[in-house]
Every structure is written in structure tokens, then in C-alpha cells.
Design a protein around this motif. Structure first.
Motif, PDB file in Angstrom:
ATOM      1  N   PHE A  35      42.861  17.516  56.587  1.00 24.00           N
ATOM      2  CA  PHE A  35      43.466  17.622  57.912  1.00 24.00           C
ATOM      3  C   PHE A  35      44.348  16.417  58.238  1.00 24.00           C
ATOM      4  CE2 PHE A  35      40.307  20.922  58.450  1.00 24.00           C
ATOM      5  CZ  PHE A  35      40.957  21.821  59.269  1.00 24.00           C
ATOM      6  N   ALA A  36      44.034  15.263  57.655  1.00 23.22           N
ATOM      7  CA  ALA A  36      44.849  14.075  57.903  1.00 23.22           C
ATOM      8  C   ALA A  36      46.273  14.264  57.402  1.00 23.22           C
ATOM      9  CB  ALA A  36      44.211  12.865  57.230  1.00 23.22           C
ATOM     10  N   GLN A  37      46.437  15.121  56.372  1.00 19.82           N
ATOM     11  CA  GLN A  37      47.784  15.399  55.858  1.00 19.82           C
ATOM     12  C   GLN A  37      48.677  16.025  56.921  1.00 19.82           C
ATOM     13  OE1 GLN A  37      47.158  17.868  52.421  1.00 19.82           O
ATOM     14  NE2 GLN A  37      46.252  16.238  51.219  1.00 19.82           N
ATOM     15  N   TYR A  38      48.042  16.659  57.909  1.00 18.63           N
ATOM     16  CA  TYR A  38      48.795  17.293  58.991  1.00 18.63           C
ATOM     17  C   TYR A  38      48.719  16.477  60.288  1.00 18.63           C
ATOM     18  CZ  TYR A  38      48.396  21.139  55.692  1.00 18.63           C
ATOM     19  OH  TYR A  38      48.447  21.911  54.551  1.00 18.63           O
ATOM     20  N   GLY A  39      48.303  15.200  60.151  1.00 24.33           N
ATOM     21  CA  GLY A  39      48.251  14.326  61.318  1.00 24.33           C
ATOM     22  C   GLY A  39      47.043  14.529  62.201  1.00 24.33           C
ATOM     23  N   MET A  40      46.066  15.293  61.743  1.00 29.08           N
ATOM     24  CA  MET A  40      44.862  15.551  62.551  1.00 29.08           C
ATOM     25  C   MET A  40      43.766  14.595  62.077  1.00 29.08           C
ATOM     26  SD  MET A  40      45.093  19.711  62.394  1.00 29.08           S
ATOM     27  CE  MET A  40      43.641  19.988  63.434  1.00 29.08           C
ATOM     28  N   LEU A  41      43.496  13.577  62.891  1.00 29.19           N
ATOM     29  CA  LEU A  41      42.572  12.529  62.483  1.00 29.19           C
ATOM     30  C   LEU A  41      41.168  12.719  63.037  1.00 29.19           C
ATOM     31  CD1 LEU A  41      44.829   9.358  62.844  1.00 29.19           C
ATOM     32  CD2 LEU A  41      44.441  10.769  60.833  1.00 29.19           C
ATOM     33  N   ASN A  42      41.043  13.428  64.141  1.00 26.47           N
ATOM     34  CA  ASN A  42      39.740  13.544  64.790  1.00 26.47           C
ATOM     35  C   ASN A  42      39.267  14.997  64.775  1.00 26.47           C
ATOM     36  OD1 ASN A  42      39.337  10.706  66.053  1.00 26.47           O
ATOM     37  ND2 ASN A  42      41.432  11.273  66.584  1.00 26.47           N
ATOM     38  N   ILE A  43      38.469  15.321  63.770  1.00 26.10           N
ATOM     39  CA  ILE A  43      37.958  16.676  63.609  1.00 26.10           C
ATOM     40  C   ILE A  43      36.587  16.748  64.282  1.00 26.10           C
ATOM     41  CG2 ILE A  43      37.496  18.518  61.969  1.00 26.10           C
ATOM     42  CD1 ILE A  43      40.342  17.360  61.881  1.00 26.10           C
ATOM     43  N   PRO A  44      36.350  17.731  65.131  1.00 23.92           N
ATOM     44  CA  PRO A  44      35.041  17.864  65.783  1.00 23.92           C
ATOM     45  C   PRO A  44      33.908  17.935  64.761  1.00 23.92           C
ATOM     46  CG  PRO A  44      36.642  19.347  66.779  1.00 23.92           C
ATOM     47  CD  PRO A  44      37.294  18.767  65.564  1.00 23.92           C
ATOM     48  N   GLU A  45      32.796  17.270  65.070  1.00 21.74           N
ATOM     49  CA  GLU A  45      31.661  17.221  64.154  1.00 21.74           C
ATOM     50  C   GLU A  45      31.141  18.618  63.833  1.00 21.74           C
ATOM     51  OE1 GLU A  45      29.142  15.315  61.584  1.00 21.74           O
ATOM     52  OE2 GLU A  45      30.796  14.475  62.757  1.00 21.74           O
ATOM     53  N   GLU A  46      31.161  19.498  64.827  1.00 22.78           N
ATOM     54  CA  GLU A  46      30.682  20.864  64.610  1.00 22.78           C
ATOM     55  C   GLU A  46      31.523  21.570  63.548  1.00 22.78           C
ATOM     56  OE1 GLU A  46      30.039  25.054  67.099  1.00 22.78           O
ATOM     57  OE2 GLU A  46      30.724  23.246  68.124  1.00 22.78           O
ATOM     58  N   TYR A  47      32.840  21.345  63.604  1.00 26.37           N
ATOM     59  CA  TYR A  47      33.721  21.977  62.618  1.00 26.37           C
ATOM     60  C   TYR A  47      33.456  21.401  61.233  1.00 26.37           C
ATOM     61  CZ  TYR A  47      37.832  23.823  60.315  1.00 26.37           C
ATOM     62  OH  TYR A  47      38.652  24.481  59.436  1.00 26.37           O
ATOM     63  N   LEU A  48      33.254  20.083  61.170  1.00 23.47           N
ATOM     64  CA  LEU A  48      32.959  19.453  59.887  1.00 23.47           C
ATOM     65  C   LEU A  48      31.687  20.033  59.272  1.00 23.47           C
ATOM     66  CD1 LEU A  48      33.757  15.676  60.510  1.00 23.47           C
ATOM     67  CD2 LEU A  48      34.978  17.230  58.996  1.00 23.47           C
ATOM     68  N   GLU A  49      30.659  20.213  60.112  1.00 28.56           N
ATOM     69  CA  GLU A  49      29.382  20.742  59.622  1.00 28.56           C
ATOM     70  C   GLU A  49      29.560  22.155  59.062  1.00 28.56           C
ATOM     71  OE1 GLU A  49      26.541  19.349  59.246  1.00 28.56           O
ATOM     72  OE2 GLU A  49      26.860  17.448  60.266  1.00 28.56           O
ATOM     73  N   ASN A  50      30.320  22.975  59.777  1.00 28.23           N
ATOM     74  CA  ASN A  50      30.554  24.349  59.311  1.00 28.23           C
ATOM     75  C   ASN A  50      31.354  24.363  58.006  1.00 28.23           C
ATOM     76  OD1 ASN A  50      29.197  25.470  61.495  1.00 28.23           O
ATOM     77  ND2 ASN A  50      31.037  25.622  62.743  1.00 28.23           N
ATOM     78  N   SER A  51      32.331  23.472  57.920  1.00 31.64           N
ATOM     79  CA  SER A  51      33.143  23.390  56.706  1.00 31.64           C
ATOM     80  C   SER A  51      32.294  22.972  55.517  1.00 31.64           C
ATOM     81  CB  SER A  51      34.285  22.383  56.907  1.00 31.64           C
ATOM     82  OG  SER A  51      35.028  22.226  55.725  1.00 31.64           O
ATOM     83  N   VAL A  52      31.396  22.007  55.735  1.00 28.62           N
ATOM     84  CA  VAL A  52      30.513  21.530  54.664  1.00 28.62           C
ATOM     85  C   VAL A  52      29.606  22.655  54.183  1.00 28.62           C
ATOM     86  CG1 VAL A  52      28.546  20.031  54.172  1.00 28.62           C
ATOM     87  CG2 VAL A  52      30.565  19.113  55.328  1.00 28.62           C
TER      88      VAL A  52
END
Length: 447
Positions: free
Chosen positions: A383-400
């Protein structure tokens, strides 16, 4: 059962497995009984086929299958318990092709083993490996800020006395020339920067509102039907029928203006109100870029450490004939593929063995939490490649959770965790020859 290992030399061994009737008798008896329940045979009710008949017709294949199960388990257990440092899989000896399996008699199998070479990979403070610190230039910070500002930017009309600049958008009226009842269209929109023809693009240099220009859309857009149809406001099928010149009267020029550097921008990039000024904003961005470069520097260190320790260990001797047989089986008999890729495969195998030894020597361990954190880091980097630095923790957990469902992905994450931890361990063992370089110099090292 009797299993013995004969070391022919340092790189070759022969494994002999003798399976006695006592090893397979119970398994074979049970397999015959199970087969009698499942096999349908004319003249007998389901499940009532006599076991003697089953043995007569299917006994050899059933016995061979049961012996093979015992054999595979025995080989795996022996190699594991005796810590045989084997490369690839055991290779069936040609003698196995003439085995005649008979119930009540012992069966002897032989396998050729490729043994890994012995070596000692060790690093001390006497070993010097380069480590590159990448300087974060002010221009890089500015580029990153401008990327964030684009989100809040907008197109604004320029004054009538201002001239066109690259990236500006032009609006105007066009009229097809030298054609009876030619196309006339109002409020067409052009972005000259994206024209394919440089001569046509140059016609717009220095133009202003109310100027009248003559250009050729077909040439400008290299006969692209979709672009011409959009510009001329005609059907796509009709677009290429208009290859002549057009007159354009410019009615408006708009320019993209970046959004302001203000508290709203700070909070978008770093939520929580932790950044209060432009100086703090720039400092945080510089820190973020430096953090990413630190990861890249660690990756480059692993590459250089690999080369250094491989050269220090020296060229290893391998059982080439057996390894080529193993490769040949893996590529379904494609000898040309084996010949073309063998040297590269040996390079990778050499590093694999060295890395295994270093991981064991420096007690590098990876647990579930490491894998999970690496999955989060991979997601953040994407996501940082698209300038998105702050990803919600809930989204990170689902992605993992989704990533960890795939065995191949998990294996890749484990490899990355091992390399990351191994890099940290090796940095502590050697002397780092630190050098500060520009981003351009650093990137050239990967060309």
C-alpha cells in the motif's frame, strides 16, 4: 527389518533396506480383508468375495502397495533419526527393477544417496562486509509531499495573459478544415502532453486563451480510434475517416494546482494529530523514507554477505551424477533443461547449504508471530507504493488471515523472516564497512 548405510565416499552412499515377512504380514492381511469388502466380482454378493480369490487376482499388487508404504516410512525415519545429510530424494537402484515380490519372503531394496559436502561457514569481526546507508535528499522529501498534495489538488483556470505549460488541459471549439459539412464541436478537451507526435505537440507551446491553432488530430494521436472518437465527439467507427487538419479556438486553459500543506494534509497522512507543523511533517516523511531505505540496505547487505561467505567457503564438491539424476526426474526427463540449469542450480544449492549452517550456528529461529508480522509488513509495503501509509489494523488482520491460508505464501514469508533475522545476526558477527551513498548510486548497484 534391517536397514544399513554404506558410505561409498564422502559424497555417495548406498542405503539397503531388507523388509522381512514379519514386517508386512499383519498389514497385508488387513489390506486383503479390506479389499474383500470393497471389490465387486461377478457371482458374489458385495463384501462376500473370498479372500483367497482376492489374493489370487490382486494379491501381488496389494502386497507391493503395503510393502511400499512400510519402505517409505522406514527410509524417512532412518534418515531423520541418523541425521543423514542427504541432498534431494533417495534414488532407486537399478537392482530394484528386478525385484520379485512373493508373500512370505523377505524383500531387499537399494537406494543411491547424494550426500551433502562437509564445510565450515563462519564469520568473525575480521571479516569485512560493505553496508550502504542511503542519504535521503530534500528532493525526495519534496516529491513525496507533492504526491500527497495531489490528493487535495484541483484544476484551476489560468488568466487570459498566461501561457500554456506542460500538463495543462485545454478546452476549446474545433472545426474540420477543407471538408464540406465537416465536423464542428464545442467544448472539446485536449491534453497535449499525451499526444504521440512531437511536432503536433509543439504547436501548443506558448498558446493562450482565445488563440486559434491549426493541428491534425489523426497525426497527433497516431490514429488511435478511441482517443480520436473522444476528442472529435464521433463514433469510434467513424474516427479514422477524419485525417485532415482542424482549427481549434482555445476558450479555456486549466492547470492542476497541488493541495495546500496544512493540518488537514498532516492528519490524512499521519492520523491522530501527532504532526502539528510543516517542519514536523517533513521530518516524519524523511524518517519514513529513511526507514524504507534501511530495509533496502539490509537486503543489499544479505546479497553482499552471501557473496562474501560463499567465496570464503570456496567451491564445494558435489555428487554431480546423482544430482543430475535427481534434476532429470524433477523435469520429467528433459536432459537439455538439466544441462542448461545445472550450474545455476549448484550456485543456489551452495548458498542454501551455507545459509542452513549459518541459521543453525547463530540460532536463528522463526515463530508464528514473526510470520504474522512479516505478512503485515508485506501488506504495508504494497500500500505504501500508492502513498497509503496508515492501514487500519482490522484490515491488516484480515489481509494476514488470507495470506496465511496459502502454503506457498507462508513458505515465502518464512524465507523472508529467516533472511531478515539472519541478516541481523550476520551484522553482529562481521565488521561493517559503512558507506553513505545517494539513492541513484544505490539503485545502480542493482542494475
Amino acid at each position: 527389518m534391517n536397514i544399513s548405510l554404506n558410505n561409498i565416499d564422502k559424497l555417495n552412499a548406498e542405503l539397503t533396506v531388507v523388509i522381512e515377512p514379519a514386517d508386512y504380514a499383519d498389514n497385508y492381511k488387513k489390506a486383503i480383508k479390506d479389499a474383500a469388502k470393497k471389490i465387486n466380482m461377478p457371482g458374489f454378493r458385495p463384501g462376500m468375495v473370498p479372500q483367497g480369490l482376492i489374493k489370487k487376482q490382486y494379491g501381488v499388487s496389494i502386497l507391493a502397495e503395503e510393502i511400499n508404504k512400510i519402505l517409505q516410512e522406514a527410509i524417512f525415519t532412518y534418515i531423520r533419526d541418523n541425521k543423514v545429510n542427504m541432498l534431494g530424494e533417495p534414488l532407486s537402484s537399478e537392482e530394484n527393477n528386478s525385484i520379485n515380490i512373493v508373500d512370505g519372503e523377505p524383500v531387499t531394496f537399494k537406494f543411491d544417496l547424494a550426500i551433502a559436502p562437509e564445510f565450515n561457514a563462519e564469520l568473525t569481526k575480521d571479516d569485512k562486509v560493505p553496508y550502504y546507508n542511503v542519504a535521503v535528499a530534500d528532493e525526495m522529501v519534496e516529491q513525496q509531499i507533492n504526491m500527497y498534495r495531489q490528493r487535495g489538488g484541483s484544476y484551476e483556470k489560468i488568466a487570459d495573459d498566461q501561457t500554456y505549460e506542460d500538463n495543462d488541459m485545454i478546452k476549446g471549439h474545433i472545426q474540420e478544415l477543407d471538408v464540406e459539412n465537416g465536423i464542428v464541436a464545442e467544448d472539446v478537451v485536449l491534453l497535449p502532453k499525451y499526444m504521440k507526435n512531437e511536432d503536433q505537440k509543439a504547436l501548443f507551446n506558448g498558446c493562450k486563451v482565445n488563440d486559434v491553432l491549426e493541428f491534425n488530430p489523426s497525426v497527433a494521436y497516431d490514429n488511435n480510434e478511441a482517443e480520436l472518437a473522444s476528442l472529435l465527439k464521433v463514433d469510434k467507427a467513424d474516427a479514422l475517416n477524419h485525417k485532415g487538419n482542424f482549427k481549434l479556438q482555445i476558450t479555456e486553459i486549466t492547470r492542476f494546482v497541488l493541495g495546500p500543506i496544512d493540518q488537514e494534509l498532516f492528519d490524512q497522512v499521519y492520523p491522530g494529530g501527532e504532526v502539528k507543523s510543516e517542519d514536523e511533517f517533513r521530518a516524519r516523511i524523511k524518517e519514513t523514507i529513511a526507514s524504507q531505505f534501511a530495509k533496502d540496505s539490509d537486503y543489499k547487505f544479505i546479497i553482499d554477505a552471501r557473496q562474501y561467505v560463499t567465496e570464503k567457503v570456496g567451491k564445494l564438491e558435489f555428487p554431480d551424477e546423482k544430482l543430475k539424476r535427481i534434476m532429470l526426474a524433477n523435469v520429467k526427463g528433459d536432459q537439455q533443461k538439466v544441462d542448461e540449469n545445472y550450474e545455476k542450480s549448484i550456485e543456489e544449492l551452495t548458498w542454501h547449504l551455507i545459509k542452513e549452517q549459518l541459521v543453525a550456528k547463530y540460532e536463528v529461529k522463526v515463530d508464528d508471530e514473526d510470520i504474522k508480522n512479516m505478512a503485515k509488513e508485506v501488506t504495508r509495503m504494497q500500500f505504501a507504493q500508492y502513498g497509503m501509509l496508515n492501514i487500519p489494523e482490522e484490515y491488516l488482520e484480515n489481509s494476514v488471515k488470507e495470506m496465511l491460508k496459502k502454503r506457498e505464501t507462508v513458505d515465502n514469508l518464512i524465507d523472508r523472516c529467516i533472511e531478515l533475522k539472519l541478516g541481523t545476526a550476520l551484522k553482529a558477527q562481521v565488521t561493517l564497512e559503512e558507506k553513505t551513498v545517494t539513492a541513484e548510486e544505490f539503485n545502480k548497484m542493482f542494475e
